[in-house]
Write a protein that holds these residues in place. Structure first.
Motif, PDB file in Angstrom:
ATOM      1  N   GLY A 135      33.099  30.364  22.080  1.00  0.00           N
ATOM      2  CA  GLY A 135      32.696  29.259  20.554  1.00  0.00           C
ATOM      3  C   GLY A 135      31.641  28.257  20.406  1.00  0.00           C
ATOM      4  N   GLU A 191      33.246  27.909  13.400  1.00  0.00           N
ATOM      5  CA  GLU A 191      33.993  27.475  12.204  1.00  0.00           C
ATOM      6  C   GLU A 191      32.698  26.461  11.720  1.00  0.00           C
ATOM      7  OE1 GLU A 191      36.587  28.678   8.757  1.00  0.00           O
ATOM      8  OE2 GLU A 191      36.916  29.741  10.055  1.00  0.00           O
ATOM      9  N   LEU A 202      33.618  35.872  14.176  1.00  0.00           N
ATOM     10  CA  LEU A 202      33.874  34.759  15.108  1.00  0.00           C
ATOM     11  C   LEU A 202      35.107  34.911  15.776  1.00  0.00           C
ATOM     12  CD1 LEU A 202      33.444  32.048  11.713  1.00  0.00           C
ATOM     13  CD2 LEU A 202      32.374  32.572  13.833  1.00  0.00           C
TER      14      LEU A 202
END
Length: 243
Positions: A167, A132, A158
């Motif tokens: 990630g 993010e 996500l």
């Protein structure tokens, strides 16, 4: 991928067309072949932003003008003088008309930049940031957005990607090519808007996280009647049907 292999770009060639810049300056598609210095001047902010984006990576780009027969001398002069005032090298490329001879100046500029070794490439973000955070950096620094808005589906994806331990992968943004933003109708240099992520996919094999922004067709469509069917070459080597 180059940076993963330890290869650092010596320079970047940013290709621009006067037609596209006039389009970003408000000219209609049917009018792009008509000289319009005013529309070109308004659309120049789009090219300036692309230059600034490349500079964010520590690279001083070289701009190549892909010349069309409809480009007027006044338009070419305006574009060259504007970019040169920014301290950026710019070359008029006429390969379509002159073949390799039409890009000699550009080739010499690139060769000189390589020999000088003055560019020091640096990534925009640390891959160890959260997905993010990386998306937000791209949207705000490269695309000019105020902030990012995630649909529920995107947020869920996500979270799952993070739980799976992926990630850390870099971002491969899927967005319209017609605008710096996620909205193809926003021309020029849009700023202060909301960049909307509707879903996120993981390409673990390729090594990317793929946020999908706005309305975009990811697989290009082909016409029922391909243009190649109208292209012919005669015994003298003359090609017809390209237009």
């Amino acid at each position: 991928k180059c940076t993963k292999a330890g290869i650092k770009p010596a320079t970047t060639v940013l290709v621009a067309t006067i037609r596209a810049l006039k389009y970003h300056g408000g000219a209609k598609l049917k009018e792009l072949s008509t000289p319009d210095v005013s529309a070109l001047e308004k659309g120049m902010d789009n090219l300036k932003k692309h230059i600034e984006n490349i500079q964010l990576f520590g690279i001083q780009p070289i701009v190549a003008i892909n010349r069309f027969v409809s480009d007027s001398e006044d338009e070419i002069h305006l574009l060259k003088s504007t970019i040169e005032k920014m301290g950026i090298q710019i070359s008029l490329v006429e390969c379509w008309e002159k073949g390799g001879r039409g890009a000699i100046e550009l080739a010499e500029m690139v060769q000189k930049a390589i020999e000088q070794k003055s560019n020091q490439f640096a990534p925009l973000y640390n891959v160890n940031l959260s997905a993010e955070q990386k998306i937000n950096l791209l949207a705000t620094q490269l695309y000019g957005a105020k902030n990012v808005e995630y649909d529920t589906v995107a947020k869920t994806a996500l979270k799952k990607i993070d739980e799976l331990g992926w990630g850390h992968l870099p971002i491969c943004m899927a967005k319209t090519q017609k605008s710096l933003s996620d909205n193809q109708s926003l021309k020029g240099r849009p700023e202060g808007y909301i960049f909307k992520i509707r879903e996120v996919e993981l390409a673990s094999g390729a090594g990317f996280i793929i946020p999908i922004a706005g309305s975009i067709m990811r697989m290009p469509g082909l016409p029922e009647e391909p243009a190649a069917e109208h292209i012919e070459i005669d015994n003298n080597g003359t090609i017809s049907g390209l237009f």
